[in-house]
Design an enzyme around this catalytic site. Sequence first.
Site, PDB file in Angstrom:
ATOM      1  N   VAL A 135      -4.180  -1.032 -20.045  1.00  0.00           N
ATOM      2  CA  VAL A 135      -5.115  -1.282 -18.861  1.00  0.00           C
ATOM      3  C   VAL A 135      -5.822   0.081 -18.655  1.00  0.00           C
ATOM      4  O   VAL A 135      -6.908   0.034 -18.114  1.00  0.00           O
ATOM      5  CB  VAL A 135      -4.772  -1.921 -17.767  1.00  0.00           C
ATOM      6  CG1 VAL A 135      -4.122  -3.211 -18.041  1.00  0.00           C
ATOM      7  CG2 VAL A 135      -3.496  -1.073 -17.024  1.00  0.00           C
ATOM      8  N   ASN A 188      -1.617  -6.414 -11.834  1.00  0.00           N
ATOM      9  CA  ASN A 188      -0.276  -6.007 -11.538  1.00  0.00           C
ATOM     10  C   ASN A 188       0.280  -4.710 -12.094  1.00  0.00           C
ATOM     11  O   ASN A 188       1.329  -4.289 -11.879  1.00  0.00           O
ATOM     12  CB  ASN A 188       0.763  -7.269 -11.774  1.00  0.00           C
ATOM     13  CG  ASN A 188       2.004  -7.084 -11.625  1.00  0.00           C
ATOM     14  OD1 ASN A 188       2.938  -6.679 -10.704  1.00  0.00           O
ATOM     15  ND2 ASN A 188       2.849  -7.018 -12.963  1.00  0.00           N
ATOM     16  N   SER A 247       1.342  -1.876  -2.466  1.00  0.00           N
ATOM     17  CA  SER A 247       2.714  -1.815  -2.067  1.00  0.00           C
ATOM     18  C   SER A 247       2.530  -1.375  -0.561  1.00  0.00           C
ATOM     19  O   SER A 247       1.510  -0.692   0.038  1.00  0.00           O
ATOM     20  CB  SER A 247       3.278  -0.441  -2.801  1.00  0.00           C
ATOM     21  OG  SER A 247       4.500   0.207  -2.233  1.00  0.00           O
ATOM     22  N   TYR A 274       1.978   7.860  -6.523  1.00  0.00           N
ATOM     23  CA  TYR A 274       2.125   6.464  -6.413  1.00  0.00           C
ATOM     24  C   TYR A 274       1.420   5.816  -5.116  1.00  0.00           C
ATOM     25  O   TYR A 274       0.524   4.876  -5.326  1.00  0.00           O
ATOM     26  CB  TYR A 274       3.708   6.057  -6.180  1.00  0.00           C
ATOM     27  CG  TYR A 274       3.698   4.299  -6.353  1.00  0.00           C
ATOM     28  CD1 TYR A 274       3.608   3.633  -7.629  1.00  0.00           C
ATOM     29  CD2 TYR A 274       4.273   3.529  -5.265  1.00  0.00           C
ATOM     30  CE1 TYR A 274       3.859   2.177  -7.356  1.00  0.00           C
ATOM     31  CE2 TYR A 274       4.533   2.611  -4.919  1.00  0.00           C
ATOM     32  CZ  TYR A 274       4.326   1.576  -6.233  1.00  0.00           C
ATOM     33  OH  TYR A 274       4.400   0.333  -6.214  1.00  0.00           O
ATOM     34  N   ALA A 287      -0.842   7.443  -3.075  1.00  0.00           N
ATOM     35  CA  ALA A 287      -2.335   7.597  -3.295  1.00  0.00           C
ATOM     36  C   ALA A 287      -2.910   6.665  -4.051  1.00  0.00           C
ATOM     37  O   ALA A 287      -4.034   6.021  -3.884  1.00  0.00           O
ATOM     38  CB  ALA A 287      -2.430   8.963  -3.756  1.00  0.00           C
ATOM     39  N   SER A 288      -2.155   6.159  -5.116  1.00  0.00           N
ATOM     40  CA  SER A 288      -2.732   5.035  -6.089  1.00  0.00           C
ATOM     41  C   SER A 288      -2.977   3.674  -5.434  1.00  0.00           C
ATOM     42  O   SER A 288      -4.014   2.989  -5.541  1.00  0.00           O
ATOM     43  CB  SER A 288      -2.059   4.888  -7.305  1.00  0.00           C
ATOM     44  OG  SER A 288      -0.851   4.380  -7.239  1.00  0.00           O
ATOM     45  N   LYS A 289      -1.983   3.492  -4.610  1.00  0.00           N
ATOM     46  CA  LYS A 289      -2.071   1.845  -4.182  1.00  0.00           C
ATOM     47  C   LYS A 289      -2.586   1.913  -2.793  1.00  0.00           C
ATOM     48  O   LYS A 289      -3.124   1.086  -2.542  1.00  0.00           O
ATOM     49  CB  LYS A 289      -0.276   1.791  -3.748  1.00  0.00           C
ATOM     50  CG  LYS A 289       0.348   1.673  -4.968  1.00  0.00           C
ATOM     51  CD  LYS A 289       0.058   0.418  -5.723  1.00  0.00           C
ATOM     52  CE  LYS A 289       1.009   0.097  -6.954  1.00  0.00           C
ATOM     53  NZ  LYS A 289       0.576  -0.963  -7.669  1.00  0.00           N
TER      54      LYS A 289
END
Length: 233
Positions: A56, A82, A133, A146, A148-150
């Site tokens: 992806v 996901n 999350s 993680y 920051a990405s979510k």
Amino acid sequence: MAPADPLDLSGRVAWVTGASRGIGLACVQLLQAHGATVVALDLLPGATGRALALDVADSRAVNEAAARLAAEGLTPDVLVNNAGITRDAMLWKLRDEDWSTVMRVNLDGAFHLTRACTPLMRQKGGSIVNVASINGERGKFGQSNYCASKAALIGFTKASARELGRFGIRVNAVAPGMVETAMTESVPQEARQRALDETLLGRLAQPTDIANAVLFLCSRLSGHVTGQVLRVD
């Protein structure tokens, strides 16, 4: 005459990323159980339904896969973003590649799929569900990349909902707490216990708990819900 089942997805096509295990696999199985034709997208796709190997984070590969599936008559009514990874470390120990890799998969991947699906969905509408999350909302020690990405994925969800609503495309997110998956098996027992102690129900989530929320957001039951973040925790 019996009323139509509002959870029935018969005749609808769903694309699910990160589909070979954990939350993604649970989503594949549940959407199939409710009548959807599911395309399972993963680096190492399983044998469940129509499976396609896909990174992806690779924009060109995503566009090529979207064109290929559309040519097969598998234009999506549902997209579940996901796919996600972790590369945990304290901020001052975090390597550049650990930051960028997490961003490419968790955030860029959702962008690539959503952008590719929009022209395919805009004629008939549909539902996009991003798996975020609770740590994207509250932060978490040792997971700055993680989180920051979510957090960015949540912002992306809300902006996308505003842009795509005119086409009848709803965009929502689910925000799980800790889930019993292969990704969390390596979490130290002390950290798992802390997560358990934070729960009000006294248990960690199972992948099916998250899949049930995804099903709701894909179904007619949530037909007037968009731009929302549903905590499952």
